[in-house]
Design a protein around this motif. Structure first.
Motif, short mmCIF file in Angstrom:
data_model
loop_
_atom_site.label_atom_id
_atom_site.label_comp_id
_atom_site.label_asym_id
_atom_site.label_seq_id
_atom_site.Cartn_x
_atom_site.Cartn_y
_atom_site.Cartn_z
N LEU A 512 0.99 -1.26 0.09
CA LEU A 512 0.14 -0.01 -0.01
C LEU A 512 0.99 1.34 -0.08
CD1 LEU A 512 -2.62 -1.06 2.62
CD2 LEU A 512 -3.06 -0.93 -0.04
N VAL A 513 1.86 1.24 0.71
CA VAL A 513 2.81 2.45 0.81
C VAL A 513 3.60 2.52 -0.61
CG1 VAL A 513 5.00 3.42 1.74
CG2 VAL A 513 3.47 2.14 3.09
N ASP A 514 3.89 1.61 -1.33
CA ASP A 514 4.28 1.62 -2.55
C ASP A 514 3.49 2.15 -3.65
OD1 ASP A 514 6.88 1.23 -4.16
OD2 ASP A 514 5.84 -0.45 -5.20
N ILE A 518 3.62 5.86 -5.61
CA ILE A 518 3.32 5.79 -7.13
C ILE A 518 2.25 6.78 -7.54
CG2 ILE A 518 2.56 4.36 -9.00
CD1 ILE A 518 3.98 2.01 -7.90
N ARG A 519 1.36 6.83 -6.78
CA ARG A 519 0.30 7.57 -7.00
C ARG A 519 0.71 9.23 -6.60
NH1 ARG A 519 -5.52 5.27 -5.70
NH2 ARG A 519 -5.22 3.12 -6.04
N GLU A 600 12.61 8.25 0.17
CA GLU A 600 13.67 9.50 0.31
C GLU A 600 14.46 9.94 -1.17
OE1 GLU A 600 15.11 11.10 3.08
OE2 GLU A 600 13.48 10.37 4.02
N ARG A 601 14.48 8.99 -2.23
CA ARG A 601 14.88 9.41 -3.56
C ARG A 601 14.00 10.33 -4.06
NH1 ARG A 601 15.48 4.44 -6.86
NH2 ARG A 601 16.82 3.73 -5.04
N LEU A 602 12.49 9.87 -3.87
CA LEU A 602 11.59 10.86 -4.46
C LEU A 602 11.56 12.39 -3.99
CD1 LEU A 602 9.03 11.33 -6.26
CD2 LEU A 602 7.58 10.28 -4.27
N LYS A 603 11.83 12.37 -2.46
CA LYS A 603 11.84 13.62 -1.85
C LYS A 603 13.17 14.33 -2.34
CE LYS A 603 13.61 13.78 2.52
NZ LYS A 603 13.82 13.74 3.88
N HIS A 604 14.25 13.64 -2.62
CA HIS A 604 15.54 14.44 -2.99
C HIS A 604 15.30 14.97 -4.48
CE1 HIS A 604 19.52 14.61 -4.71
NE2 HIS A 604 19.64 15.24 -3.49
#
Length: 792
Positions: A512-514, A518-519, A600-604
């Motif tokens: 669900l987190v993944d 993605i959303r 964290e990768r998405l945040k960066h």
């Protein structure tokens, strides 16, 4: 018997061995003497070759040689050689005389041994014949004796059998006499002893005796149980058992004359007597068991008196919640669950105050309220096992059933202290078919909830935007709702009995987190063109919040226990490398690490986009400032008051406006990362594109320093105490450009004469240069135009 040839050779071995030792001694002595003369190796070599004259010549040549004075040694050599010859002759004579004697002695010993062996063989033959004769004579006696022993053993078995029967009959007669005299306690004690004998006899192969014992125990157990049960139920009726009303209404009922002390005395007496029948009751009664697929934990039967106390409630439960009764509605599981909770609550006070003291006196460590709850729980489990297959494929009914069961379990454990190690409803929900359906439904409704929360108009607005203290994280509503959803799922499955089931739910949460990540990524891509917009910042806050919460959960005891369980599963299945297993075992990683790393990768990436966007605007605004005429600006002495360069205003306004905008839209931790990333880029940009790209007179250097230290750096003073430490290139470049002429000349000379040496580094440190390299400082010094004319 040994052959004659062998008897003559075997004893000779020790003699040969001894003569060999003596020969060895002689050889050693002679070798020593010869070695003293010429050397052992040369003697052996010459004598082996048979060249004795050559050996003698060589020997004389070595000892005498061409020196005539050496002839004096001949007497000593002749004397020594003569002595050696005599010693060798003596040894040879000694050995020659002793060998025949030793051989003769060995032969004599062999003959004596042979005679002894023949005597022993004759004795053995005689004894063998005597033993065989004795065995033949004793054989009839042994057969007769064996038959008599078998008869005795059979008689002993018959006698023991009769003793057991006699003992059983004696105990049975005693019980009968006790009952005739109304001595029920003794009758119960005797029955306990008889039941213990029955247990001891279980290993016997006497099936008829076992059957007789069991029939006798069953006969008297039924009589005693019926009698005591009847009396016990009468006492309970006088106490108005069972209590259908709440505890407040019971106090008035129990205080009436019918609740006199003698009733409680009789209650205690009968309760203790029924307790004595527990052993025989467990022996005779097969406990009701649900199918093995539910994996219920093994547990002893409920104590007999409490079983009797539960009987009227069991009748009521089956009457109302089985068959075609109006109260037996599959869509209303809360009816029977609430009824059971109400019964436990109504009877808890009586069980704690009246029954528990009796159990404490009787000895067994039994909790009356838990025994009572355990008996009622079996009714619930049977009902659930029957109802779940009927509602399994109706999502609404099944979800409602699971919700009500979880609420029931929570109240049962938290309010009434029912242990999780006892059989409970979670065991029923853990059955494979039911559990897989539960997982599927949880996933389905969670995804539906995610759809609705992301499509909501308030999805990206914080619920606490007007409350500063609460809104530190600036969490949008969709992220907070999602994490609440995960937390609710955790609360729903954390009481499952099997770790493997919990791990399956954990995988669902990670999926669900993944899916939510993605959303968020998809929505973010739609907002990429407006990377400083409110919605983009809300997405970034959501990603940061989810990552932070998951990191906090990783240190939670519950998830640490799941990590240990996962470690055991991975180790059994060999699904992870030794390094990964080691990281899990040492708690260096957690069960959420994969999800946290992706977030964290998405945040960066999102922060980098924002920094790049702002930096592009800053570069655009800095075009005029780059073209400033740094070579022709007036010096500080020529100006009344230093003021900001007009070309720097767009640059500083852009930085200020964007910083304020993002400070309001991003949470504190994200904004801190943002401005530090921006400052790092700004520092390098100003240093490379403005400072290194121009030359500076005294006024230009002073103006640059004023613009930086009094205008640019203070823009970030609200975020840290010493913002100049984040502009190390610019700050140190300003120091170099604004050094007075003498210091600059001295520094330049030191750098040229002591390049690469510690003294050069010390000189740089003395003026406040720590970041820039020596070559960079030399370049900066060459950008200065205010050097005095020295004629060079």
């Amino acid at each position: 018997m040994l052959p004659a040839g062998e008897t003559g050779e075997a004893p000779a071995a020790p003699c040969c061995s001894e003569s060999g030792d003596e020969r060895k001694d002689v050889e050693e002595k002679s070798d020593i003497n010869i070695t003293a003369l010429v050397g052992n190796e040369q003697v052996n070599e010459d004598t082996d070759n048979g060249d004795l004259p050559s050996y003698v010549s060589a020997f004389i040549e070595k000892e005498v040689g061409n020196d005539l004075k050496s002839l004096k040694k001949l007497d000593k050599l002749i004397e020594q050689m003569t002595e050696n010859k005599m010693q060798l002759e003596e040894q040879v004579l000694t050995i020659s005389s002793e060998i025949p004697k030793r051989i003769q002695s060995a032969l004599k010993n062999a003959e004596e041994s042979k005679q002894f062996l023949n005597q022993f063989l004759k004795q053995e033959t005689h004894l063998f014949s005597s033993i065989n004769s004795h065995l033949l004579t004793a054989q009839p006696w042994m057969e007769d004796l064996g038959a008599m022993i078998n008869q005795i053993e059979e008689i002993e078995r018959h006698l023991a059998y009769l003793k057991w029967i006699s003992q059983i009959e004696e105990l049975s007669d005693n019980i009968q006499q006790y009952l005739m005299t109304n001595n029920v306690p003794e009758a119960a004690s005797t029955l306990v002893y008889m039941a213990e004998l029955d247990i001891k006899l279980q290993e016997s192969s006497c099936t008829h005796l076992l059957a007789f014992m069991r029939a006798t125990v069953k006969f008297w157990h039924k009589i005693l149980k019926d009698k005591l049960t009847s009396d016990f139920e009468e006492i309970l009726a006088q106490l108005h058992w069972p209590f259908i009303t709440p505890p407040q209404a019971q106090t008035a009922a129990l205080s009436r004359p019918a609740s006199a002390p003698e009733i409680y005395t009789n209650l205690e007496t009968l309760f203790c007597q029924l307790l004595k029948l527990q052993t025989s009751d467990e022996l005779l009664t097969e406990p009701k068991q649900l199918p093995e697929k539910y994996c219920l934990p093994a547990s002893p039967s409920v104590v007999l008196p409490i079983q009797i106390m539960l009987t009227p409630l069991q009748k009521r439960f089956r009457y109302h919640f089985r068959g075609n009764r109006q109260t037996n509605v599959i869509s209303k599981p809360e009816w029977y669950l609430a009824q059971v909770l109400m019964w436990i609550g109504n009877h808890s006070q009586f069980l704690d105050e009246k029954i528990q003291p009796i159990l404490d006196k009787a000895g067994p460590s039994v909790n009356a309220r838990l025994e009572f709850s355990r008996g009622l729980m079996m009714l619930v489990l049977e009902k659930l096992a029957a109802d779940i297959p009927c509602s399994l494929y109706d999502d609404t009914l099944f979800c409602h059933l699971v919700d009500e069961v979880l609420l029931f379990e929570r109240e049962l454990h938290s309010v009434y202290g029912y242990p999780g190690t006892f059989a409970n409803c979670m065991h029923i929900l853990s059955e494979e078919t039911c559990f897989q359906r539960w997982l599927t439904v949880e996933r389905k409704f969670a995804l539906q909830k995610m759809d609705s929360m992301l499509s909501s108009e308030a999805a990206w607005i914080s619920q606490y935007k007007d409350i500063t203290d609460v809104d530190e994280m600036k969490v949008p509503d969709c992220a907070e709702t999602f994490m609440t959803l995960l937390l609710v799922i955790t609360d729903r499955y954390k009481n499952l009995p099997a770790a493997s089931r919990k791990l399956q739910f954990l995988e669902l949460q990670k999926d669900l987190v993944d899916d939510f990540r993605i959303r968020l990524t998809q929505v973010m891509k739609e907002e990429t063109r407006a990377s400083l917009g409110f919605r983009y910042c809300a997405i970034l806050n959501a990603v940061n919040y989810i990552s932070t919460v998951l990191a906090d959960w990783a240190d939670n005891v519950f998830f640490l226990q799941l990590q240990q369980a996962a470690l055991e599963v991975f180790a059994e299945n060999n699904t992870l490398s030794k390094l990964q297993l080691g990281q899990l075992a040492s708690m260096e990683s957690s069960v959420f690490d994969d999800m946290i790393n992706l977030l964290e990768r998405l945040k960066h990436d999102m922060l980098s986009r924002q920094v790049d966007h702002v930096f592009r605007e800053v570069k655009e605004a800095a075009k005029l400032y780059k073209k400033e005429r740094w070579l022709s600006l007036p010096s500080q002495a020529e100006q009344a008051v230093m003021s900001l360069s007009s070309s720097a205003c767009p640059l500083l306004l852009t930085i200020r406006d964007r910083s304020l905008q993002l400070e309001q839209q991003l949470c504190f931790s994200l904004f801190k990362i943002f401005w530090q990333m921006l400052v790092e880029k700004l520092d390098v940009y100003i240093y490379q594109e403005i400072i290194l790209a121009n030359h500076f007179n005294e006024g230009g250097a002073a103006q640059l320093q004023f613009d930086m230290t009094r205008n640019l750096f203070p823009l970030f003073s609200h975020y840290c105490k010493r913002p100049e430490n984040y502009f190390k290139h610019v700050k140190e470049a300003c120091i170099v450009l604004n050094l007075n002429i003498g210091s600059a000349l001295l520094l330049k000379d030191v750098l040229q004469t002591a390049a690469g040496r510690p003294s050069a580094t010390a000189a740089l440190n003395e003026v406040g240069i720590y970041k820039l390299a020596q070559q960079d400082v030399e370049i900066l010094l060459n950008l200065r135009t205010n050097w005095p004319n020295t004629g060079k």
